[in-house]
Design an enzyme around this catalytic site. Structure first.
Site, mmCIF file in Angstrom:
data_model
loop_
_atom_site.group_PDB
_atom_site.id
_atom_site.type_symbol
_atom_site.label_atom_id
_atom_site.label_comp_id
_atom_site.label_asym_id
_atom_site.label_seq_id
_atom_site.Cartn_x
_atom_site.Cartn_y
_atom_site.Cartn_z
ATOM 1 N N LYS A 118 0.849 -1.185 0.000
ATOM 2 C CA LYS A 118 0.000 0.000 0.000
ATOM 3 C C LYS A 118 0.884 1.235 0.000
ATOM 4 C CE LYS A 118 -3.785 2.225 2.559
ATOM 5 N NZ LYS A 118 -4.710 2.097 3.705
ATOM 6 N N SER A 176 -9.239 1.970 2.504
ATOM 7 C CA SER A 176 -8.362 2.759 1.654
ATOM 8 C C SER A 176 -7.263 1.966 0.975
ATOM 9 C CB SER A 176 -7.724 3.884 2.491
ATOM 10 O OG SER A 176 -6.995 3.351 3.578
ATOM 11 N N SER A 185 -9.612 -0.454 6.569
ATOM 12 C CA SER A 185 -9.002 -0.225 5.258
ATOM 13 C C SER A 185 -8.301 -1.424 4.635
ATOM 14 C CB SER A 185 -8.017 0.946 5.340
ATOM 15 O OG SER A 185 -8.731 2.152 5.532
#
Length: 533
Positions: free
Chosen positions: A109, A184, A208
């Site tokens: 990420k 996210s 997330s």
């Protein structure tokens, strides 16, 4: 207080007016006869601070010869069909390496540091940051023989649970373009689901990892708080921060966690975690018996999780059908009431909004760990240009946080205490049951917000979405999101074609008991074809 000298440099800028101005900000005054003393003490502090700031920063070393950074570039649309890659690279151990992750590929990420590879954080709010260190998880993947192929798109500053907010554009659902892949850790979920990497590391501050895992039909674990060090990763609010594995199967998830877990003696979130050498062999779940593998296990559905805002009755039906399969595997399944679960998202909000604001404006304090100073500099001194580039949720956090500091100065402290009550309530239930169960999300992925959407229209796409995920960021329990079925969309471009998107369930375990969570998930996964359910 320690004062090591009473000498003041000739160029020192501190004056009596400086002291008066500070007192004015505090709303207090100092007696005239004492002002010179306090001016001198402040001047001494100024000189000491200047000397400290002039010192070289202390940054974790990176072996760039052994783990050389190659082919670093921003991919064009031909290589980025779903908008999930934030940046591409190629990093692998140059030495012979027969580690646990040999021949496996990974994405990180894009709030996780890889030295020399730009970190976009999904935003134009801050720009131009290139880390000067590797995150602990980056180092551990490489040392375990894994190959890092790049950075996965992160939603705007990790402030969206849907996938339309990133500065690089929308991230498309792997099952249907035009729909959210969740956030996210949106890019991480998509790249794993598409098979472009074997696994990814996501960051979970309110769901997330689990939201994109649910929307993309993969396994995503938010480990016990601190089990995976957060060193070298962009933070929203330290007590919510978790890093965890995202994979296509439960066993792959366990194998990845085994490689990245354990304290690193840097990040204070990880200090209670076992030494990496003492991490349980999570991958041994593959020896779980085939017949009645969960015999004697007691599972419970959290009743309050079934009535969260905006829950789709079809999701409840799919969830209950999936849970019934545990009985066939030898487990008993009951229901348990945990009333404070319905307040969990509100408790999380009190901490994430206020703490998130303070962390970005005054910086995290009272923490032991590594600060990415280059990133901190970009957040320091926000101006109108930054504000104009901010996503709606980011602006909302700043406004909510500043308002709370002014009008509810004890909100953060009160929410922190209530979060302990929340944890204690789950712990009490887990004294009786091996794991707890909830739907992960209340509805299937929604269509993207329009480019012209107002702030309310953007945020409406995620109303109630994290009601069952966010509470466990504050309680700190390990939670695995597991795909359990498919449902037709009710809105958006896929309605006419009968497009189906994944449904997911959460399996919640005791602190440090990821093994039991994995065993329950693997037993279910081995005997069910979720895509046909």
């Amino acid at each position: 207080m320690s004062v090591f000298s009473l000498d003041v440099s000739q160029a020192n800028p501190v004056t009596i007016k400086t002291v008066d101005d500070l007192c004015s900000q505090l709303g207090v005054s100092i007696a005239e006869q004492e002002k010179e003393d306090y001016r001198r003490l402040l001047a001494i502090f100024h000189d000491a601070s200047e000397q400290l700031m002039a010192m070289d920063d202390y940054v974790p070393l990176v072996d760039e010869e052994r783990f050389s950074r190659e082919a670093i570039y921003f991919p064009d649309s031909k290589e980025n069909s779903h908008g999930a890659w934030a940046w591409k690279c190629n990093i692998v151990d140059k030495q012979e390496n027969n580690g646990k992750l040999k021949n496996k590929t990974f994405a990180l990420k894009d709030n996780i540091a890889v030295k020399g590879v730009p970190m976009l954080l999904g935003t134009n709010f801050v720009k131009g940051y290139v880390p000067d260190c590797d995150a602990t998880v980056t180092k551990r993947i490489l040392e375990a023989g894994g190959q890092i192929l790049g950075k996965a798109v992160c939603e705007n500053l990790c402030h969206s649970a849907t996938s339309h907010s990133a500065g690089t554009g929308v991230v498309e659902n792997p099952y249907a373009k035009g729909y959210s892949s969740g956030g996210s850790s949106s890019g991480s979920g998509v790249l794993v689901a598409l098979g472009e990497v074997d696994g990814a590391i996501g960051a979970d501050q309110g769901g997330s990892i689990r939201v994109p895992a649910a929307n993309c039909g993969i396994c995503g674990l938010k480990p016990t708080f601190g089990l995976v060090p957060y060193t070298g990763s962009g933070s929203n609010e330290p007590t919510n921060d978790h890093l965890g594995p995202m994979t296509r199967t439960v066993l792959e998830n366990a194998q990845l966690l085994e490689a990245i877990a354990g304290n690193d003696n840097i990040d204070d979130r990880s200090f209670a975690a076992p030494n990496p050498l003492n991490i349980p062999a999570y991958s041994t779940i593959e020896s779980l018996p085939i017949t009645k593998p969960l015999s004697g296990r007691k599972l419970a559905i959290i009743i309050e999780s079934l009535s969260t805002p905006a829950i789709d009755p079809r999701v409840l039906k799919t969830f209950k059908a999936a849970v019934s399969q545990f009985v066939e595997l030898g487990a008993t399944v009951e229901e348990v009431s945990i009333p404070i679960h319905s307040k969990g998202a509100a408790i999380w909000t009190g901490i994430s909004k206020v703490g998130g604001f303070l962390a970005k404006t005054s910086g995290s304090f009272g923490r032991r760990g590594h600060q990415m100073l280059g990133l901190n500099v970009l957040f320091n001194g926000m101006g109108q240009e930054n504000w104009d580039e901010a996503y709606a949720s980011t602006k909302n956090i700043y406004l909510n946080g500043l308002y709370a500091v002014d009008r509810f100065p004890l909100l953060l402290a009160k929410a922190t205490n209530l979060s302990r009550q929340l944890r204690d309530a789950y712990d009490a239930a887990l004294e009786k049951y091996d794991v707890l169960l909830t739907p992960t999300l209340p509805y299937v992925a929604t269509s993207h917000a329009a480019p012209s959407a107002t702030p309310l229209e953007q945020i409406t796409k995620q109303i109630g979405l994290t009601s069952n995920t966010a509470p466990f960021n504050q309680s700190g329990h390990p939670v695995l999101a597991l795909p359990i079925g498919m449902l037709e969309v009710l809105e958006g471009p896929g309605v006419k074609d009968g497009v189906k998107l994944p449904v997911s369930m959460q399996i919640i375990g005791k602190w440090w008991d990821e093994m039991t969570v994995y065993e329950a998930a693997l037993a279910w996964e081995r005997t069910n074809d979720w895509k046909s359910m």
